[in-house]
Design a protein around this motif. Structure first.
Motif, PDB file in Angstrom:
ATOM      1  N   HIS A  78       0.822  -1.211   0.000  1.00 46.96           N
ATOM      2  CA  HIS A  78       0.000   0.000   0.000  1.00 46.96           C
ATOM      3  C   HIS A  78       0.860   1.266   0.000  1.00 46.96           C
ATOM      4  CE1 HIS A  78       0.887  -0.712   4.244  1.00 46.96           C
ATOM      5  NE2 HIS A  78       0.618   0.564   4.486  1.00 46.96           N
ATOM      6  N   TYR A  81       1.617   1.783  -3.947  1.00 46.80           N
ATOM      7  CA  TYR A  81       0.570   2.297  -4.830  1.00 46.80           C
ATOM      8  C   TYR A  81      -0.115   3.554  -4.284  1.00 46.80           C
ATOM      9  CZ  TYR A  81      -2.992  -0.287  -2.035  1.00 46.80           C
ATOM     10  OH  TYR A  81      -3.806  -0.765  -1.045  1.00 46.80           O
ATOM     11  N   ASP A  82       0.374   4.094  -3.188  1.00 44.03           N
ATOM     12  CA  ASP A  82      -0.118   5.385  -2.696  1.00 44.03           C
ATOM     13  C   ASP A  82       0.058   6.422  -3.810  1.00 44.03           C
ATOM     14  OD1 ASP A  82      -0.288   7.969  -1.485  1.00 44.03           O
ATOM     15  OD2 ASP A  82       0.138   7.083   0.473  1.00 44.03           O
ATOM     16  N   ILE A  83      -1.052   7.033  -4.231  1.00 44.78           N
ATOM     17  CA  ILE A  83      -1.007   7.925  -5.393  1.00 44.78           C
ATOM     18  C   ILE A  83      -0.074   9.108  -5.156  1.00 44.78           C
ATOM     19  CG2 ILE A  83      -2.980   9.353  -4.681  1.00 44.78           C
ATOM     20  CD1 ILE A  83      -3.819   9.353  -7.662  1.00 44.78           C
ATOM     21  N   LEU A  86       3.371   7.821  -6.015  1.00 46.34           N
ATOM     22  CA  LEU A  86       3.468   7.674  -7.471  1.00 46.34           C
ATOM     23  C   LEU A  86       3.646   9.038  -8.126  1.00 46.34           C
ATOM     24  CD1 LEU A  86       0.624   5.056  -8.103  1.00 46.34           C
ATOM     25  CD2 LEU A  86       3.088   4.620  -7.984  1.00 46.34           C
ATOM     26  N   LEU A 117      -2.552   8.557 -12.988  1.00 43.53           N
ATOM     27  CA  LEU A 117      -2.047   8.048 -11.716  1.00 43.53           C
ATOM     28  C   LEU A 117      -3.135   7.304 -10.938  1.00 43.53           C
ATOM     29  CD1 LEU A 117       0.204  10.990 -10.461  1.00 43.53           C
ATOM     30  CD2 LEU A 117       0.924   8.840 -11.514  1.00 43.53           C
ATOM     31  N   GLU A 118      -4.360   7.808 -10.992  1.00 45.24           N
ATOM     32  CA  GLU A 118      -5.461   7.106 -10.314  1.00 45.24           C
ATOM     33  C   GLU A 118      -5.674   5.734 -10.927  1.00 45.24           C
ATOM     34  OE1 GLU A 118      -8.817   9.657 -10.562  1.00 45.24           O
ATOM     35  OE2 GLU A 118      -7.999  11.174  -9.186  1.00 45.24           O
ATOM     36  N   SER A 121      -2.681   3.503  -9.882  1.00 39.61           N
ATOM     37  CA  SER A 121      -2.809   3.103  -8.481  1.00 39.61           C
ATOM     38  C   SER A 121      -3.878   2.024  -8.319  1.00 39.61           C
ATOM     39  CB  SER A 121      -3.153   4.316  -7.622  1.00 39.61           C
ATOM     40  OG  SER A 121      -3.351   3.951  -6.275  1.00 39.61           O
ATOM     41  N   ASP A 122      -4.988   2.186  -9.040  1.00 37.88           N
ATOM     42  CA  ASP A 122      -6.070   1.202  -8.954  1.00 37.88           C
ATOM     43  C   ASP A 122      -5.623  -0.155  -9.494  1.00 37.88           C
ATOM     44  OD1 ASP A 122      -8.973   0.538  -8.523  1.00 37.88           O
ATOM     45  OD2 ASP A 122      -8.858   0.203 -10.689  1.00 37.88           O
ATOM     46  N   LYS A 125      -3.357  -1.798  -7.013  1.00 40.37           N
ATOM     47  CA  LYS A 125      -4.124  -2.258  -5.854  1.00 40.37           C
ATOM     48  C   LYS A 125      -4.865  -3.552  -6.167  1.00 40.37           C
ATOM     49  CE  LYS A 125      -7.531  -0.608  -2.484  1.00 40.37           C
ATOM     50  NZ  LYS A 125      -8.390   0.562  -2.097  1.00 40.37           N
ATOM     51  N   VAL A 159       6.444   3.115 -11.041  1.00 45.31           N
ATOM     52  CA  VAL A 159       6.197   2.104 -10.012  1.00 45.31           C
ATOM     53  C   VAL A 159       7.514   1.611  -9.424  1.00 45.31           C
ATOM     54  CG1 VAL A 159       5.076  -0.089  -9.489  1.00 45.31           C
ATOM     55  CG2 VAL A 159       4.089   1.419 -11.211  1.00 45.31           C
ATOM     56  N   SER A 162       8.837   4.161  -6.946  1.00 44.63           N
ATOM     57  CA  SER A 162       8.062   4.082  -5.714  1.00 44.63           C
ATOM     58  C   SER A 162       8.477   2.867  -4.892  1.00 44.63           C
ATOM     59  CB  SER A 162       6.569   4.021  -6.048  1.00 44.63           C
ATOM     60  OG  SER A 162       5.783   3.980  -4.881  1.00 44.63           O
TER      61      SER A 162
END
Length: 490
Positions: A78, A81-83, A86, A117-118, A121-122, A125, A159, A162
């Motif tokens: 988590h 993938y925290d926006i 990113l 980015l959303e 991230s999705d 996740k 990614v 990150s």
């Protein structure tokens, strides 16, 4: 974030407490405005708050890793993938970074940054993210050969950056002090200083200059995953590391997969390489030095470049033989022609003179040739000079570029040469190397003078006018770094 106790995991050597800490120890220890819509000032404030929050999260991970060296992390994904992380990874990249196999550039991705980015991230996740093969390119080396580099897609770079941040928060408390490459707060000059001071202050008479043959192409995926799992049991982190390792490379339109190797150029490769050599070499040499040697031993490693100094030749020869066996177990091999054991140190010149031999040999490390020299008072000193082969290659590249830019405006070429010469001096401007950087600057001036005179057969460029151009655009020679012992003392 949760940790588990001891469980089924790869058997690896127990490591001693880290000696690295803040400043390096003796031969031991190394935007721009967003594209999203909104008020620029508010965006800057929001990003500053985000960076603080993200850093606090990494600090908690680091503290947990330092408190319990046996702790295995089970929930880390988590953080990746925290926006916000990113987004910071995206902004930390160079704007003109090369595109991967999908051809997407930094600017194109930023046109709808928040939406992209959303979505990214999705997918991370949900486990729907798919790593793409890297585009293989080749860059020339000083010896005329080609070095392969991997260019990941932009999203893979985001990614990976990150992920590398999260991994570094854990492994920075594990990595030993004599490891310098690709670590926060450590540089090539930290490694060079540590090596120089170690050679002067310790009773070193023999130096092993070790070269790992094709290291980045030889890393065993199986062993690397086992090493990572020693600290990380979050299956999603491990799964994505495997995705990058197994994605392969794209060359001449063909996808090539392999069970070994990690492409140079990817954002996560440096930390993975450090993890691999931490278990294969660092922990092993730390234990060897404590239990097997009869005299002083110094170690400096920068990525896959390794130098080990010994007081006794017998220790050096025994170490070299055991190092070859150790590496063979983990799919690595020392280059037979580039790995050398030489007599070097403050006693080397006297010993060789008594034996009727010539001057001590030199060795190369991080762009410098290391030579047994003396101070003005006659004391032993390590003289570091720019590797001649590298300087010739750099000058040849500048000469070719000046010919290509022959008819460009003088201020434009002058600005470019300013950055080139300043960058060269910033790296190679170490004490006792002023002659080499002076020669570099002088040759650049001659090449520019020649290129300007070739612009026209009726040129009126005199040397007096050229001197004015040189004064305006070419930085004067300066030493950019202190003596090694001065920096280490600080």
């Amino acid at each position: 974030m949760h940790g588990s106790g001891k469980s089924d995991r790869p058997i690896v050597p127990r490591k001693p407490p880290n000696k690295g800490g803040g400043a390096p120890q003796l031969a031991e220890e190394a935007e721009g405005r967003g594209l999203a819509k909104g008020n620029p000032g508010q965006q800057a404030r929001d990003r500053a708050q985000d960076r603080t929050t993200l850093q606090n999260a990494l600090d908690r991970i680091r503290q947990a890793a330092e408190k319990d060296k046996e702790l295995q992390f089970t929930t880390l994904w988590h953080h990746v993938y925290d926006i916000r992380r990113l987004r910071e990874a995206y902004y930390s990249m160079k704007r003109n970074v090369s595109s991967g196999v999908d051809g997407q550039t930094w600017q194109q991705y930023g046109e709808e940054l928040e939406r992209n980015l959303e979505d990214l991230s999705d997918r991370l996740k949900r486990g729907a993210y798919r790593a793409k093969p890297v585009r293989r390119v080749y860059i020339p080396k000083a010896d005329g050969r080609q070095r392969p580099l991997g260019v990941p897609t932009l999203e893979d770079k985001i990614v990976q950056r990150s992920t590398a941040e999260v991994l570094n928060a854990i492994y920075e408390v594990d990595f030993l002090g004599f490891s310098y490459g690709s670590r926060p707060g450590r540089s090539q000059h930290n490694a060079l200083d540590a090596l120089s001071v170690g050679l002067v202050r310790k009773k070193v008479s023999w130096v092993l200059d070790a070269d790992i043959r094709g290291f980045y192409d030889a890393v065993s995926h199986e062993w690397l995953v086992k090493f990572v799992e020693h600290r990380i049991l979050d299956r999603r982190v491990v799964r994505h590391l495997k995705k990058w390792l197994n994605a392969g490379v794209m060359e001449d339109g063909k996808r090539i997969r392999s069970e070994v190797g990690t492409p140079q150029g990817s954002s996560v490769s440096p930390v993975l390489a450090n993890i691999y050599l931490h278990y294969v070499f660092d922990l092993w040499v730390q234990q060897w030095r404590r239990k097997r040697t009869r005299g002083d031993v110094i170690v400096v490693r920068y990525a896959d470049d390794i130098v080990v100094g010994f007081q006794h030749r017998s220790d050096a020869e025994q170490f070299l033989g055991e190092m070859r066996e150790r590496f063979r177990k983990f799919n690595l091999e020392l280059h037979p022609d580039k790995t050398r054991l030489i007599e070097f140190g403050r006693f080397a010149a006297g010993n060789r003179k008594r034996g009727g031999q010539g001057k001590p040999q030199s060795f190369d490390f991080l762009g410098f040739t290391h030579i047994c020299g003396k101070t003005r008072k006659g004391k032993f000193a390590v003289t570091r000079q720019t590797i001649k082969k590298r300087m010739r290659a750099k000058l040849q590249a500048i000469k070719s570029e000046l010919r290509r830019r022959m008819h460009d405006p003088v201020p434009e070429v002058g600005n470019w040469l300013t950055s080139v010469v300043r960058g060269h001096m910033q790296y190679y401007g170490v004490p006792r190397n002023s002659h080499a950087i002076s020669a570099f600057r002088h040759q650049v001036v001659l090449y520019w003078y020649s290129a300007l005179r070739r612009r026209s057969q009726k040129t009126r460029l005199t040397w007096k006018r050229m001197e004015r151009l040189v004064k305006r655009w070419i930085p004067t020679v300066r030493i950019a770094h202190p003596y090694p012992d001065q920096r280490l003392c600080v």
